[in-house]
Design a protein around this motif. Structure first.
Motif, mmCIF file in Angstrom:
data_model
loop_
_atom_site.group_PDB
_atom_site.id
_atom_site.type_symbol
_atom_site.label_atom_id
_atom_site.label_comp_id
_atom_site.label_asym_id
_atom_site.label_seq_id
_atom_site.Cartn_x
_atom_site.Cartn_y
_atom_site.Cartn_z
ATOM 1 N N GLY A 1 53.622 12.618 -94.645
ATOM 2 C CA GLY A 1 53.248 12.062 -95.937
ATOM 3 C C GLY A 1 54.288 11.119 -96.519
ATOM 4 N N GLU A 2 55.448 11.050 -95.876
ATOM 5 C CA GLU A 2 56.509 10.162 -96.364
ATOM 6 C C GLU A 2 56.788 9.031 -95.373
ATOM 7 O OE1 GLU A 2 59.826 12.716 -97.004
ATOM 8 O OE2 GLU A 2 58.801 13.965 -98.487
ATOM 9 N N ASP A 3 56.902 9.384 -94.112
ATOM 10 C CA ASP A 3 57.142 8.391 -93.070
ATOM 11 C C ASP A 3 55.894 8.309 -92.198
ATOM 12 O OD1 ASP A 3 58.180 6.602 -91.305
ATOM 13 O OD2 ASP A 3 59.768 7.904 -90.527
ATOM 14 N N PHE A 4 55.332 7.109 -92.098
ATOM 15 C CA PHE A 4 54.122 6.907 -91.298
ATOM 16 C C PHE A 4 54.524 6.190 -90.010
ATOM 17 C CE2 PHE A 4 52.468 7.944 -95.347
ATOM 18 C CZ PHE A 4 51.176 8.416 -95.161
ATOM 19 N N TYR A 5 54.436 6.919 -88.899
ATOM 20 C CA TYR A 5 54.998 6.439 -87.638
ATOM 21 C C TYR A 5 54.260 5.242 -87.053
ATOM 22 C CZ TYR A 5 57.816 10.736 -87.440
ATOM 23 O OH TYR A 5 58.710 11.734 -87.695
ATOM 24 N N GLY A 6 53.041 5.011 -87.509
ATOM 25 C CA GLY A 6 52.291 3.872 -86.988
ATOM 26 C C GLY A 6 52.953 2.535 -87.255
ATOM 27 N N ARG A 7 53.911 2.513 -88.173
ATOM 28 C CA ARG A 7 54.623 1.264 -88.482
ATOM 29 C C ARG A 7 55.308 0.687 -87.248
ATOM 30 N NH1 ARG A 7 59.546 3.310 -88.121
ATOM 31 N NH2 ARG A 7 59.915 5.445 -88.792
ATOM 32 N N ALA A 8 55.547 1.521 -86.225
ATOM 33 C CA ALA A 8 56.279 1.075 -85.037
ATOM 34 C C ALA A 8 55.362 0.680 -83.882
ATOM 35 C CB ALA A 8 57.226 2.189 -84.574
ATOM 36 N N MET A 9 54.058 0.569 -84.124
ATOM 37 C CA MET A 9 53.151 0.200 -83.030
ATOM 38 C C MET A 9 53.551 -1.148 -82.429
ATOM 39 S SD MET A 9 51.189 2.750 -82.760
ATOM 40 C CE MET A 9 50.081 2.068 -81.546
ATOM 41 N N GLN A 10 53.343 -1.265 -81.115
ATOM 42 C CA GLN A 10 53.705 -2.490 -80.405
ATOM 43 C C GLN A 10 52.465 -3.128 -79.799
ATOM 44 O OE1 GLN A 10 56.793 -1.353 -77.632
ATOM 45 N NE2 GLN A 10 58.246 -0.856 -79.253
ATOM 46 N N TYR A 11 52.486 -4.440 -79.691
ATOM 47 C CA TYR A 11 51.318 -5.200 -79.259
ATOM 48 C C TYR A 11 51.668 -5.977 -77.992
ATOM 49 C CZ TYR A 11 50.236 -3.653 -83.846
ATOM 50 O OH TYR A 11 50.052 -2.826 -84.925
ATOM 51 N N LYS A 12 50.738 -5.958 -77.050
ATOM 52 C CA LYS A 12 51.046 -6.426 -75.701
ATOM 53 C C LYS A 12 50.850 -7.931 -75.542
ATOM 54 C CE LYS A 12 49.719 -2.180 -73.237
ATOM 55 N NZ LYS A 12 48.858 -1.668 -72.154
ATOM 56 N N PRO A 13 51.780 -8.576 -74.859
ATOM 57 C CA PRO A 13 51.595 -9.987 -74.527
ATOM 58 C C PRO A 13 50.767 -10.198 -73.263
ATOM 59 C CG PRO A 13 53.767 -9.268 -73.821
ATOM 60 C CD PRO A 13 53.126 -8.095 -74.520
ATOM 61 N N TRP A 14 50.670 -9.135 -72.420
ATOM 62 C CA TRP A 14 49.968 -9.267 -71.145
ATOM 63 C C TRP A 14 49.041 -8.068 -70.932
ATOM 64 C CZ3 TRP A 14 55.592 -9.762 -70.740
ATOM 65 C CH2 TRP A 14 55.996 -11.099 -70.864
ATOM 66 N N PRO A 15 47.883 -8.276 -70.291
ATOM 67 C CA PRO A 15 46.861 -7.229 -70.146
ATOM 68 C C PRO A 15 47.105 -6.297 -68.967
ATOM 69 C CG PRO A 15 46.041 -9.258 -69.216
ATOM 70 C CD PRO A 15 47.402 -9.580 -69.770
ATOM 71 N N VAL A 16 48.155 -5.489 -69.088
ATOM 72 C CA VAL A 16 48.533 -4.568 -68.011
ATOM 73 C C VAL A 16 49.054 -3.279 -68.629
ATOM 74 C CG1 VAL A 16 49.128 -6.447 -66.426
ATOM 75 C CG2 VAL A 16 50.891 -5.491 -67.917
ATOM 76 N N CYS A 17 49.273 -2.277 -67.794
ATOM 77 C CA CYS A 17 49.891 -1.033 -68.248
ATOM 78 C C CYS A 17 51.177 -1.357 -69.004
ATOM 79 C CB CYS A 17 50.186 -0.142 -67.044
ATOM 80 S SG CYS A 17 51.006 1.405 -67.464
ATOM 81 N N GLY A 18 51.385 -0.701 -70.150
ATOM 82 C CA GLY A 18 52.470 -1.060 -71.051
ATOM 83 C C GLY A 18 53.822 -1.204 -70.400
ATOM 84 N N ILE A 19 54.165 -0.279 -69.532
ATOM 85 C CA ILE A 19 55.490 -0.304 -68.937
ATOM 86 C C ILE A 19 55.660 -1.470 -67.965
ATOM 87 C CG2 ILE A 19 55.079 1.170 -66.921
ATOM 88 C CD1 ILE A 19 57.677 2.676 -67.748
ATOM 89 N N ALA A 20 54.544 -2.006 -67.459
ATOM 90 C CA ALA A 20 54.628 -3.171 -66.569
ATOM 91 C C ALA A 20 55.043 -4.427 -67.324
ATOM 92 C CB ALA A 20 53.292 -3.397 -65.875
ATOM 93 N N ASN A 21 54.823 -4.466 -68.644
ATOM 94 C CA ASN A 21 55.194 -5.641 -69.426
ATOM 95 C C ASN A 21 56.683 -5.948 -69.307
ATOM 96 O OD1 ASN A 21 52.928 -6.745 -71.543
ATOM 97 N ND2 ASN A 21 52.555 -4.614 -70.974
ATOM 98 N N THR A 22 57.504 -4.901 -69.263
ATOM 99 C CA THR A 22 58.947 -5.127 -69.188
ATOM 100 C C THR A 22 59.330 -5.779 -67.859
ATOM 101 O OG1 THR A 22 59.260 -2.866 -68.358
ATOM 102 C CG2 THR A 22 59.454 -3.192 -70.722
ATOM 103 N N TYR A 23 58.690 -5.372 -66.772
ATOM 104 C CA TYR A 23 58.965 -5.948 -65.459
ATOM 105 C C TYR A 23 58.414 -7.370 -65.354
ATOM 106 C CZ TYR A 23 60.407 -1.296 -63.938
ATOM 107 O OH TYR A 23 61.070 -0.101 -63.803
#
Length: 465
Positions: free
Chosen positions: A257-279
């Protein structure tokens, strides 16, 4: 000691939260997530073969035409609309992702939009609040667990966060919200075999099942149906049965009720599994900076931890994915696409690219190196890639500054550009002027008096424009 099940705490949280309670970061993230999800769903409607079967199913089981379907001109009952839109939401693996992995929004937002359209009169502020609540609850439940490689927690836990958001839209009281979470236990399922295995459409479509179950749970509870009372911590609750009681309840409750964790959501630049974006970022960065051509490359060596190894083994199978989702979950294929095309787009996972001799030849040059330093523990790990060139040089690339990461987030304008490209791939593309109206409406979502206007605009039949 507090002996109330976590479900009662979450129900109270949902019942008491108002838009004014949300920090600006949570508001901004909710709006970004809605924009992002609408776009990637539209793209899926026109590019993913399995959606044809989904639409055949929902049309055969239709009913009262309350809710729109993205990319199509059908109108369906809320549960079927949530299923159809949810099925498209994760098809491209292009939807938002939490910093520590998993997808909070792909089932949550389709469920919320369907119920909002069914109910009518749900304001933009209420829609934002529902999404922010769902994202927060998902991340709290997810972070109470240690990293696992068995259950697909996106579906196992996502049904509860999506149900909570649906119940908020329905303006259910605290008791009925608790009951809705109890009913949602019947939809809590799914293992990571959907990702580790190959040859299945379920890795694309799973969010639809969760969204449908969330709509059913919320609406049944609102109609007076009662659910399991000790959802998470009963003697046969979710935490003991699914997770062997290996969880930290304080991570669910602290700051609720004080800290809403959704503020840290990340959005993908490429249409692949999230961890593949870094590679991918590592490869693209060095290929572009050094102007490396595909013919210059002798070998590509990504250093992979426990989760990434699943994207590489069995290696011969991962080098020759049989379908688009398998390709998006294949690290060798993703890196080959980046090296050959100099970019990674939705179009690069179509039938032609899966059989492209240049891409397949490049996949044979990708050899992963197991390295526990890149195991996934907590936040998504960084990446390291070595590339051998034909003149004898070896270049090293890292994931520092990956677009969409916490250190380099995608902004609103980035997501608007992504939305327009994705929307152009829809089964029934809308005119550019309509898409501009959609993004303008979303940018000022908190001022919208009825969120139904959003779905009406984006799903409006062509002959009414």
């Amino acid at each position: 000691m507090d002996h109330q099940d976590l479900s009662f705490h979450l129900a109270r949280h949902v019942a008491r939260t108002r838009f004014e309670d949300l920090p600006q970061g949570a508001v901004d993230a909710a709006k970004k997530s809605v924009l992002d999800l609408l776009g990637v769903s539209l793209a899926a409607s026109g590019t993913i073969p399995a959606i044809k079967g989904v639409m055949e199913f929902v049309r055969a089981h239709g009913g009262s035409p309350h809710c729109g379907v993205l990319g199509f001109e059908d109108r369906l009952p809320p549960a079927m609309a949530a299923f159809a839109n949810g099925a498209m939401a994760h098809c491209l693996d292009y939807d938002d992702v939490a910093p520590d992995g998993n997808h909070a929004s792909s089932s949550l937002i389709p469920a919320v939009l369907a119920v909002a359209e069914f109910k009518g009169g749900v304001s933009g502020k209420q829609l934002i609040t529902a999404v922010a609540l769902g994202q927060d609850i998902f991340l709290r439940l997810r972070r109470s667990l240690h990293q696992r490689l068995d259950w697909l927690v996106t579906t196992v836990l996502g049904v509860f966060s999506a149900t909570a958001a649906v119940s908020y839209v329905l303006a259910s009281g605290e008791d009925k919200i608790a009951h809705s979470l109890g009913i949602a236990t019947l939809g809590s399922s799914g293992t990571l075999e959907m990702r580790f295995g190959t040859g299945s459409d379920l890795g694309e479509l799973y969010a639809g099942f969760v969204a449908k179950n969330a709509v059913m749970a919320g609406m049944l509870a609102a109609a007076g149906i009662t659910g399991v009372q000790k959802v998470f911590e009963g003697q046969a609750g979710i935490m003991p049965v699914y997770f062997g009681n290996d969880y930290d309840r304080s991570k669910v409750l602290d700051g609720l009720g004080e800290d809403f964790y959704g503020r840290a959501m990340q959005y993908k630049p490429w249409p692949v599994c999230g961890i593949a974006n870094t590679y991918i970022h590592a490869v693209l960065q060095v290929v572009r900076e050094k102007r490396i051509h595909p013919g210059d490359i002798v070998a590509i060596r990504p250093f992979v931890g426990d989760f990434q190894q699943r994207m590489c083994k069995p290696l011969n199978e991962r080098r020759r994915p049989g379908g688009a989702m398998d390709a998006r979950f294949s690290l060798p294929f993703c890196l080959a696409v980046a090296a050959v095309y100099g970019d990674v787009k939705v179009e690069h996972f179509g039938t032609a690219s899966l059989a492209d001799p240049a891409v397949l030849a490049m996949t044979d040059k990708v050899t992963p190196i197991d390295d526990s330093a890149f195991d996934w523990v907590g936040a998504m790990p960084e990446a390291r890639v070595e590339i051998d060139l034909n003149h004898g040089e070896t270049v090293v690339a890292t994931s520092e500054g990956t677009p969409g990461s916490a250190s380099n987030p995608l902004g609103w304008d980035d997501l608007v550009g992504k939305f327009h490209h994705c929307a152009s791939l829809a089964a029934n593309p809308k005119p550019p002027a309509t898409l501009v109206k959609v993004t303008d409406m979303l940018s000022e979502l908190e001022g919208l008096d009825d969120a139904t206007k959003l779905m009406r605009l984006i799903c409006e039949p062509s002959n009414l424009r």
